[in-house]
Motif scaffolding. Structure first.
Motif, short mmCIF file in Angstrom:
data_model
loop_
_atom_site.label_atom_id
_atom_site.label_comp_id
_atom_site.label_asym_id
_atom_site.label_seq_id
_atom_site.Cartn_x
_atom_site.Cartn_y
_atom_site.Cartn_z
N ILE A 1 39.64 17.61 15.13
CA ILE A 1 40.94 17.14 15.62
C ILE A 1 42.06 18.11 15.25
O ILE A 1 42.14 18.58 14.12
N MET A 2 42.91 18.36 16.21
CA MET A 2 44.20 19.00 15.97
C MET A 2 45.26 17.97 16.33
O MET A 2 45.17 17.34 17.40
N ALA A 3 46.24 17.76 15.46
CA ALA A 3 47.29 16.78 15.72
C ALA A 3 48.64 17.46 15.63
O ALA A 3 48.90 18.23 14.70
N ILE A 4 49.53 17.14 16.56
CA ILE A 4 50.84 17.77 16.63
C ILE A 4 51.91 16.68 16.66
O ILE A 4 51.85 15.76 17.48
N GLY A 5 52.89 16.79 15.76
CA GLY A 5 53.94 15.77 15.72
C GLY A 5 55.19 16.23 15.02
O GLY A 5 55.27 17.35 14.51
N ASP A 6 56.17 15.31 14.95
CA ASP A 6 57.47 15.67 14.37
C ASP A 6 58.08 14.62 13.46
O ASP A 6 58.92 14.93 12.63
N GLU A 7 57.68 13.35 13.58
CA GLU A 7 58.33 12.29 12.82
C GLU A 7 57.39 11.68 11.78
O GLU A 7 56.20 12.00 11.73
#
Length: 273
Positions: A217-223
């Protein structure tokens, strides 16, 4: 990075730019990833209705083998609408959360799978904003009328400075910490989810279904509500516009959402695949 089979992507402030647009650069990068055999999973605080247009733009809509993590992990659903996992708040949870809103003077609403409910006749501006954003109608209901309505999450919604002031002291919420997870998901949103609900746990559920591990898994986020999946994923990516807590726990920091940060992260994976 050759092990990456799934890329989980947050929506607001990540997949979409600050104008709520899906740019050509991001769309093209996602298309390349899919051609390389990588599955794209939208992981959002929104309901399915709030990402349908995005799914259509990415050619992911109405499929039984494509997935969305909705409501911050409270629901895992296929893009065709088949619910694989759902965890609801109880009616007592709702009453406790509503009472806190009244005591603190915060606008508050409850999200069901297909509608937003508020017990405040003076509907908050951010409740209206949320309803428009996620394509859900709003209904006024008294707390007594909420008893048989399925509630996935609740939200305290107000101007950032006012909201931050009211939640700075966690004491009014602390008696619910064994039942509820509280998370700041946007400058003007403070969300309440059932204990154990998170994007990270939802991705773990999905990995088990797909016979994958976190290393895939690669996960991309900001909050803050992306933190659990950033920590869970083999590669956790923080947007350039991410909050400090997310950046501190990410293995990679990409460009911000207004400079195709998602595309830059995907291209890096594809270069090393």
């Amino acid at each position: 990075m050759n092990e990456i089979k799934v890329i989980a992507i947050d929506v607001d402030g990540t997949l979409l730019n600050s104008k709520k647009q899906l740019t050509r650069g991001v769309k093209n990068a996602i298309l390349m990833a899919r051609k390389a055999g990588i599955k794209i999973v939208i992981a959002t605080g929104r309901p399915l209705s709030g990402v349908k247009q995005i799914l259509h733009e990415l050619d992911l809509a109405n499929q039984n083998d494509e997935y969305v993590v909705c409501f911050g992990g409270g629901v895992v659903v296929t893009t065709s609408g088949n619910v694989l996992f759902e965890k609801q708040l109880t009616y007592d949870n709702y009453l406790d959360l509503e009472t806190i809103a009244l005591k603190l003077g915060l606008h508050f609403h409850a999200s069901a799978p297909d509608r937003i409910y508020t017990a405040d006749r003076d509907i908050g501006d951010f409740t209206l904003y949320e309803a428009n954003l996620v394509n859900l109608g709003i209904s006024y209901r008294t707390p007594a009328e909420m008893k048989n309505i399925p509630i996935i999450k609740c939200m305290y919604v107000d101007e950032q400075k006012y909201l931050d002031k009211k939640i700075a002291d966690h004491m009014p919420f602390a008696h619910l910490d064994d039942k509820i997870t509280f998370t700041k998901t946007a400058p003007f949103y403070y969300e309440a989810n059932p204990k154990g609900v998170s994007k990270g746990n939802a991705l773990k559920f999905l990995c088990q279904k797909l016979n994958l591990t976190s290393e895939n898994i690669m996960a991309i986020g900001d909050e803050e509500n992306d933190l659990s999946m950033i920590k869970y994923a083999g590669i956790g990516v923080a947007m350039g516009n991410a909050v400090t807590l997310v950046k501190d726990n990410a293995q990679m920091i990409t460009k911000d959402c207004d400079h195709d940060g998602v595309a830059a992260a995907i291209e890096k994976v594809l270069q090393e695949k």
